[in-house]
Design a protein around this motif. Sequence first.
Motif, PDB file in Angstrom:
ATOM      1  N   GLU A   1      -7.114  -0.932   1.593  1.00  0.00           N
ATOM      2  CA  GLU A   1      -8.378  -0.906   0.849  1.00  0.00           C
ATOM      3  C   GLU A   1      -8.366   0.194  -0.203  1.00  0.00           C
ATOM      4  OE1 GLU A   1     -13.199  -0.374   1.673  1.00  0.00           O
ATOM      5  OE2 GLU A   1     -11.807  -0.577   3.360  1.00  0.00           O
ATOM      6  N   ARG A   2      -7.836   1.349   0.161  1.00  0.00           N
ATOM      7  CA  ARG A   2      -7.749   2.443  -0.807  1.00  0.00           C
ATOM      8  C   ARG A   2      -6.833   2.081  -1.969  1.00  0.00           C
ATOM      9  NH1 ARG A   2      -7.480   5.354   4.043  1.00  0.00           N
ATOM     10  NH2 ARG A   2      -5.217   5.643   3.837  1.00  0.00           N
ATOM     11  N   THR A   3      -5.757   1.382  -1.664  1.00  0.00           N
ATOM     12  CA  THR A   3      -4.830   0.955  -2.717  1.00  0.00           C
ATOM     13  C   THR A   3      -5.511   0.013  -3.696  1.00  0.00           C
ATOM     14  OG1 THR A   3      -2.862   1.230  -1.341  1.00  0.00           O
ATOM     15  CG2 THR A   3      -2.714  -0.352  -3.147  1.00  0.00           C
TER      16      THR A   3
ATOM     17  N   ASP B   1       0.795  -1.225   0.000  1.00  0.00           N
ATOM     18  CA  ASP B   1       0.000   0.000   0.000  1.00  0.00           C
ATOM     19  C   ASP B   1       0.830   1.279   0.000  1.00  0.00           C
ATOM     20  OD1 ASP B   1       0.627  -1.230   2.417  1.00  0.00           O
ATOM     21  OD2 ASP B   1      -1.044  -0.369   3.512  1.00  0.00           O
TER      22      ASP B   1
ATOM     23  N   ASP C   1      -4.441   3.076   8.555  1.00  0.00           N
ATOM     24  CA  ASP C   1      -5.717   3.811   8.470  1.00  0.00           C
ATOM     25  C   ASP C   1      -6.487   3.503   7.180  1.00  0.00           C
ATOM     26  OD1 ASP C   1      -5.202   5.059  10.937  1.00  0.00           O
ATOM     27  OD2 ASP C   1      -4.075   6.662   9.958  1.00  0.00           O
ATOM     28  N   GLY C   2      -6.547   2.229   6.813  1.00  0.00           N
ATOM     29  CA  GLY C   2      -7.316   1.829   5.641  1.00  0.00           C
ATOM     30  C   GLY C   2      -6.584   1.974   4.324  1.00  0.00           C
ATOM     31  N   SER C   3      -5.260   2.134   4.382  1.00  0.00           N
ATOM     32  CA  SER C   3      -4.505   2.379   3.149  1.00  0.00           C
ATOM     33  C   SER C   3      -4.554   1.203   2.189  1.00  0.00           C
ATOM     34  CB  SER C   3      -3.049   2.722   3.476  1.00  0.00           C
ATOM     35  OG  SER C   3      -2.444   1.710   4.264  1.00  0.00           O
TER      36      SER C   3
ATOM     37  N   ASP D   1      -1.184  -1.319   5.803  1.00  0.00           N
ATOM     38  CA  ASP D   1      -2.579  -1.014   6.132  1.00  0.00           C
ATOM     39  C   ASP D   1      -2.668   0.034   7.236  1.00  0.00           C
ATOM     40  OD1 ASP D   1      -5.254  -1.093   5.636  1.00  0.00           O
ATOM     41  OD2 ASP D   1      -5.651  -2.900   6.811  1.00  0.00           O
TER      42      ASP D   1
END
Length: 209
Positions: A189-191, A155, A185-187, A183
Amino acid sequence: MRQVIGGHDALVVVDVQNDFCPGGSLAVADGDAVVPVVNEIAPRFAIVAMTQDWHPAGHISFASTHRADPFTAIDVAYGSQVLWPDHCVQGTAGAEFHPGLRVPHAQAILRKGYQPGIDSYSGFREADRATATGLAGYLRERGTQRVFICGLATDFCVAWTAFDAADAGWPVFVVEDACRGIDLDGSLERTFAEFARRGIQRISASDLE
């Protein structure tokens, strides 16, 4: 999604270094698990480049430089900068490649993040998004038609390298089981959402022929 590897496919191995593996100062969970997978897939590629984080002491990305807490962020000239524990300092054991990595036929090793005032996640462009590293030119001169990416961390450095490879016009594939993520702070999923948006394909080592 089977991919037959040919002579014009390139593998970019991102930052498989001691500080990003268990016991390192910025260890990615299970980071050393990528090593045997990278060793397995690398011999299938005629074009192999490796990136190496290579920071001077007091680098702008180090929390200690700003007397701040790691994993917070500050604004710098080129935008928001996550502050990390000191890692991959030039000439230290933490900056060395993982000792189990076996990619002797890699033709290019590109060091990044060596400028004190600019971070560099991507193997292609530094964090100011303007300073090129030269990797794109190298791959073009080698006749690269597709780019496959693996390493640490999914990520951050893997993702930015993949984004820039896609921006440069190559079809891009991320070999997921040869990567591990942070991962933050949600990195992660954003990736993955950004991979989908940009047409970057997520595959596994078993998909390579």
